[in-house]
Design a protein around this motif. Structure first.
Motif, PDB file in Angstrom:
ATOM      1  N   TYR A   1      36.063  18.440  17.956  1.00 54.33           N
ATOM      2  CA  TYR A   1      35.855  17.798  16.671  1.00 54.33           C
ATOM      3  C   TYR A   1      36.660  18.542  15.610  1.00 54.33           C
ATOM      4  O   TYR A   1      36.871  19.748  15.689  1.00 54.33           O
TER       5      TYR A   1
ATOM      6  N   GLN B   1      36.489  19.253  11.493  1.00 51.10           N
ATOM      7  CA  GLN B   1      35.531  19.189  10.399  1.00 51.10           C
ATOM      8  C   GLN B   1      36.080  19.923   9.182  1.00 51.10           C
ATOM      9  O   GLN B   1      36.317  21.120   9.236  1.00 51.10           O
TER      10      GLN B   1
ATOM     11  N   GLY C   1      32.084  20.561   4.243  1.00 51.06           N
ATOM     12  CA  GLY C   1      31.205  19.579   3.629  1.00 51.06           C
ATOM     13  C   GLY C   1      31.440  18.152   4.072  1.00 51.06           C
ATOM     14  O   GLY C   1      30.888  17.218   3.481  1.00 51.06           O
ATOM     15  N   MET C   2      32.233  17.998   5.115  1.00 46.81           N
ATOM     16  CA  MET C   2      32.556  16.641   5.564  1.00 46.81           C
ATOM     17  C   MET C   2      32.005  16.390   6.966  1.00 46.81           C
ATOM     18  O   MET C   2      31.501  17.290   7.620  1.00 46.81           O
ATOM     19  N   GLU C   3      32.124  15.152   7.397  1.00 48.58           N
ATOM     20  CA  GLU C   3      31.601  14.793   8.715  1.00 48.58           C
ATOM     21  C   GLU C   3      32.478  15.355   9.825  1.00 48.58           C
ATOM     22  O   GLU C   3      33.601  15.799   9.593  1.00 48.58           O
ATOM     23  N   LEU C   4      31.925  15.328  11.011  1.00 47.03           N
ATOM     24  CA  LEU C   4      32.666  15.728  12.199  1.00 47.03           C
ATOM     25  C   LEU C   4      33.459  14.525  12.695  1.00 47.03           C
ATOM     26  O   LEU C   4      32.911  13.428  12.834  1.00 47.03           O
TER      27      LEU C   4
ATOM     28  N   LEU D   1      35.622  13.175  15.887  1.00 51.23           N
ATOM     29  CA  LEU D   1      35.967  13.400  17.281  1.00 51.23           C
ATOM     30  C   LEU D   1      37.468  13.174  17.464  1.00 51.23           C
ATOM     31  O   LEU D   1      37.973  12.105  17.146  1.00 51.23           O
TER      32      LEU D   1
ATOM     33  N   ASP E   1      38.103   9.316  17.953  1.00 58.48           N
ATOM     34  CA  ASP E   1      38.148   8.319  16.889  1.00 58.48           C
ATOM     35  C   ASP E   1      39.192   8.641  15.836  1.00 58.48           C
ATOM     36  O   ASP E   1      39.738   7.752  15.191  1.00 58.48           O
TER      37      ASP E   1
ATOM     38  N   GLN F   1      38.646  23.059  10.226  1.00 59.50           N
ATOM     39  CA  GLN F   1      37.835  23.752  11.235  1.00 59.50           C
ATOM     40  C   GLN F   1      37.777  22.872  12.479  1.00 59.50           C
ATOM     41  O   GLN F   1      37.572  21.663  12.372  1.00 59.50           O
TER      42      GLN F   1
ATOM     43  N   LEU G   1      35.848  22.322  16.057  1.00 63.93           N
ATOM     44  CA  LEU G   1      34.636  22.626  16.797  1.00 63.93           C
ATOM     45  C   LEU G   1      34.736  22.078  18.212  1.00 63.93           C
ATOM     46  O   LEU G   1      35.098  20.917  18.409  1.00 63.93           O
TER      47      LEU G   1
ATOM     48  N   GLU H   1      23.111  22.545   6.481  1.00 68.68           N
ATOM     49  CA  GLU H   1      23.709  21.214   6.513  1.00 68.68           C
ATOM     50  C   GLU H   1      23.140  20.464   7.708  1.00 68.68           C
ATOM     51  O   GLU H   1      23.045  21.017   8.807  1.00 68.68           O
TER      52      GLU H   1
ATOM     53  N   PHE I   1      23.125  17.010  10.171  1.00 64.73           N
ATOM     54  CA  PHE I   1      23.948  15.903  10.645  1.00 64.73           C
ATOM     55  C   PHE I   1      23.123  15.001  11.559  1.00 64.73           C
ATOM     56  O   PHE I   1      22.481  15.474  12.496  1.00 64.73           O
TER      57      PHE I   1
ATOM     58  N   LYS J   1      30.309   8.649  24.064  1.00 70.86           N
ATOM     59  CA  LYS J   1      30.611   9.665  23.072  1.00 70.86           C
ATOM     60  C   LYS J   1      29.674   9.500  21.885  1.00 70.86           C
ATOM     61  O   LYS J   1      29.005   8.488  21.728  1.00 70.86           O
ATOM     62  N   SER J   2      29.642  10.550  21.059  1.00 73.33           N
ATOM     63  CA  SER J   2      28.777  10.558  19.887  1.00 73.33           C
ATOM     64  C   SER J   2      29.556  10.279  18.618  1.00 73.33           C
ATOM     65  O   SER J   2      30.732  10.607  18.512  1.00 73.33           O
TER      66      SER J   2
ATOM     67  N   PHE K   1      29.029  11.037  14.488  1.00 67.18           N
ATOM     68  CA  PHE K   1      28.244  11.830  13.552  1.00 67.18           C
ATOM     69  C   PHE K   1      28.303  11.217  12.159  1.00 67.18           C
ATOM     70  O   PHE K   1      29.323  10.641  11.754  1.00 67.18           O
ATOM     71  N   GLY K   2      27.218  11.375  11.406  1.00 63.44           N
ATOM     72  CA  GLY K   2      27.245  11.067   9.991  1.00 63.44           C
ATOM     73  C   GLY K   2      28.001  12.148   9.247  1.00 63.44           C
ATOM     74  O   GLY K   2      28.404  13.160   9.833  1.00 63.44           O
ATOM     75  N   ASP K   3      28.208  11.940   7.950  1.00 65.26           N
ATOM     76  CA  ASP K   3      29.017  12.908   7.212  1.00 65.26           C
ATOM     77  C   ASP K   3      28.211  14.073   6.655  1.00 65.26           C
ATOM     78  O   ASP K   3      28.731  14.878   5.907  1.00 65.26           O
ATOM     79  N   GLY K   4      26.953  14.158   7.057  1.00 65.29           N
ATOM     80  CA  GLY K   4      26.189  15.359   6.760  1.00 65.29           C
ATOM     81  C   GLY K   4      25.483  15.322   5.425  1.00 65.29           C
ATOM     82  O   GLY K   4      25.926  14.663   4.475  1.00 65.29           O
TER      83      GLY K   4
ATOM     84  N   THR L   1      23.837  18.210   2.780  1.00 67.30           N
ATOM     85  CA  THR L   1      23.619  19.617   2.469  1.00 67.30           C
ATOM     86  C   THR L   1      22.279  19.751   1.757  1.00 67.30           C
ATOM     87  O   THR L   1      22.067  19.148   0.704  1.00 67.30           O
TER      88      THR L   1
END
Lengths: 115, 113
Positions: free
Chosen positions: A35, A37, A40-43, A45, A59, A88, A90, B88, B90, B100-101, B103-106, B108
């Motif tokens: 992933y 990232q 502060g943002m989404e992961l 893939l 994606d 970053q 992951l 944070e 998710f 596959k997964s 994810f939302g944008d999290g 905080t």
């Protein structure tokens, strides 16, 4: 704590260099993921693998490539790093094939800065 | 394509306040649902998960989430937050068809002592 490792943890590198981010897991998981990232943002893939010699693009389009020659190892390579690759990265792994466990275990991440 | 939407990007609470973080997903097939948490300086780790059965699932540290299939929601709750819950969060949806997964944008969460 999960047994998934990433090296290096931090990397600052110049534009145009080739880099490989390492990811290893000792849990025998078939599925592995990369992933991207931003803070502060989404992961997002970018790559995943179901097992040895299996790799798929995720994606988010990425100029990186991956390989899966061994179950435990899933390295990510950038042939020519650019500042836009600063992020970053992951690595994660999940379950054993067929056991229905899709919980992902994450590594500590590699924070890449391309100058 | 499946997507995950988390309603709040940043939540600030005082200790002992109640917490609810919203998560909605768009996918009609079989899904597995997760909440992951990332404490400052630590790995992303699982908070709780739903596969089947009781739609109210309990996770670590007093967190729980309720799967409401008709609303495509999987909201996270905790009756009384602590300063150590600052992290944070998710929401993630695993599609068995896609393998596959997403994810939302999290969100905080900052808890003030």
């Amino acid at each position: 704590e999960a047994d998934i490792y990433q090296t290096p943890r931090y990397l600052v590198i110049g534009t145009g260099k080739k880099i490989t981010l390492e990811c290893s897991q000792t849990m025998g998981h078939d599925k592995m993921y990369w992933y991207q990232q931003d803070p502060g943002m989404e992961l997002h893939l970018i790559h995943y693998s179901y097992g040895v010699n299996s790799t798929e693009k995720g994606d988010l389009s990425s100029e990186s490539t991956v390989s899966r020659i061994r179950t435990e190892h899933f390295p990510l390579t950038l042939e020519s790093a650019r500042p836009s690759h600063t992020s970053q990265y992951l690595c994660a792994s999940s379950g054993l094939a067929g056991d229905g466990d899709y919980e992902q275990y994450f590594g500590p991440g590699t924070r890449l800065t391309v100058t | 394509a499946q997507s995950v939407s988390q309603h709040n990007h940043h939540v600030i609470l005082s200790e002992a306040a109640s917490l609810e973080l919203g998560c909605n997903y768009s996918y009609g097939g079989t899904v597995n649902l997760f909440w992951y948490v990332q404490y400052p300086g630590q790995h992303l780790q699982l908070l709780l998960k739903y596969f089947s059965g009781d739609p109210l699932v309990k996770g670590i540290k007093g967190f729980e989430a309720e799967f409401i299939k008709s609303k495509f929601s999987f909201n996270l709750r905790k009756p009384s937050v602590q300063w150590s819950d600052t992290a944070e969060y998710f929401c993630a949806v695993y599609s068995t068809n896609a393998g596959k997964s997403t994810f939302g944008d999290g969100t905080t969460l900052t808890v003030k002592p």
